[in-house]
Design an enzyme around this catalytic site. Structure first.
Site, PDB file in Angstrom:
ATOM      1  N   ASP A 271      13.650  18.752  68.506  1.00 53.43           N
ATOM      2  CA  ASP A 271      14.531  18.288  67.442  1.00 53.43           C
ATOM      3  C   ASP A 271      14.088  18.911  66.116  1.00 53.43           C
ATOM      4  O   ASP A 271      12.896  18.906  65.786  1.00 53.43           O
ATOM      5  CB  ASP A 271      14.477  16.764  67.322  1.00 53.43           C
ATOM      6  CG  ASP A 271      14.915  16.075  68.610  1.00 53.43           C
ATOM      7  OD1 ASP A 271      15.734  16.648  69.334  1.00 53.43           O
ATOM      8  OD2 ASP A 271      14.421  14.958  68.881  1.00 53.43           O
ATOM      9  N   VAL A 272      15.049  19.414  65.363  1.00 52.91           N
ATOM     10  CA  VAL A 272      14.742  20.112  64.118  1.00 52.91           C
ATOM     11  C   VAL A 272      15.545  19.487  62.982  1.00 52.91           C
ATOM     12  O   VAL A 272      16.751  19.260  63.107  1.00 52.91           O
ATOM     13  CB  VAL A 272      15.071  21.613  64.230  1.00 52.91           C
ATOM     14  CG1 VAL A 272      14.704  22.343  62.940  1.00 52.91           C
ATOM     15  CG2 VAL A 272      14.339  22.233  65.426  1.00 52.91           C
TER      16      VAL A 272
END
Length: 262
Positions: free
Chosen positions: A130-131
């Site tokens: 997840d960014v």
């Protein structure tokens, strides 16, 4: 036949399905088993179920619910959420799921990815990355539902997870998730260019053109979809749906034809 997988990614919250926006507020979607039955009729190729509360609650998977889902489902299944023991991974596979998705625990014990791959094969392990961008616009890898910042950048972490034995990367832009604004193509392209395993783009799909862009411009091998397959359209009510196979084939085949001419 469409070669690109379009994977509905369904979020579990307790006993129900929900849909979040940017990993925050969520809306109730419905009963997981009933939703699976609808996707069966729509002839979806694959489903992913992600429990968004298991890690935060420090609990393992809800095996009873997973067994109910698997008993109704006609297509391959993957599951993520609260997995930190090989015994739990085994139970998920024994229930009938084909893949497990690991996110937060990979940062605590990267060797866990290798352990799963060694027993079940790399094709059974999906690592979720997840960014999220901070207030200054700086890109950060996050875990624990977006609440904890991790040190690696997306490219290096994807490479490390590939080295550890991951068979696929589920790459999510937190800032795009649930927004219908299209994928983060730059992020997808950078990660895809640095690994040899498939990258599944997630976060922002609002229509078939977005799916095509993620593959053609972003270099993704597959795409995960959420809001566009559980709502009528942006801002409207719940309606479990999926693009017609002919629509998908036409869109992706048109892109391939153009690419071949270039």
């Amino acid at each position: 036949m469409l070669r690109t997988r379009i994977i509905p990614a369904l979020l579990l919250h307790e006993q129900s399905l929900v849909k979040t926006e940017r990993f925050r507020r969520f809306r109730y979607i419905g009963d997981p088993a009933n939703t699976v039955r609808i996707f069966n009729e729509l002839e979806v190729d694959e489903l992913a179920f992600l429990d968004i509360t298991a890690t935060r609650a420090r609990r393992g998977p809800n095996f009873e619910l997973l067994a109910e889902i698997a008993s109704e489902c006609f297509m391959p299944l993957s599951y993520g959420g609260g997995l930190c023991r090989l015994d739990d991974v085994k139970r998920v596979f024994d229930i009938g799921f084909e893949k497990v998705v690991i996110n937060s625990y990979a940062y605590e014990r990267p060797e866990f990815i290798s352990e799963i791959a060694r027993v079940y094969g790399t094709q059974a392990v999906v690592v979720s990355i997840d960014v999220k961008r901070n207030l200054l616009g700086r890109e950060r890898v996050v875990s624990h539902g977006g609440r904890r910042v991790q040190a690696p950048n997306p490219e290096s972490w994807a490479m490390e997870m590939e080295r550890r034995g991951a068979g696929e990367i589920l790459l999510t832009s937190v800032d795009r998730e649930g927004t219908w604004q299209g994928f983060d193509l730059d992020l997808t392209k950078r990660v895809s260019a640095n690994v040899d395993i498939p990258v599944i783009a997630q976060g922002g799909a609002g229509g078939v053109p977005d799916l095509v862009e993620a593959v053609r411009e972003g270099g993704a091998s597959s795409v995960a979809v959420g809001a566009m397959v559980v709502f009528q359209k942006k801002g409207f009510g719940v309606l479990v749906n999926f693009p017609e196979q002919s629509t998908l084939e036409q869109a992706f085949n048109l892109v391939r034809s153009r690419d071949e001419q270039i």
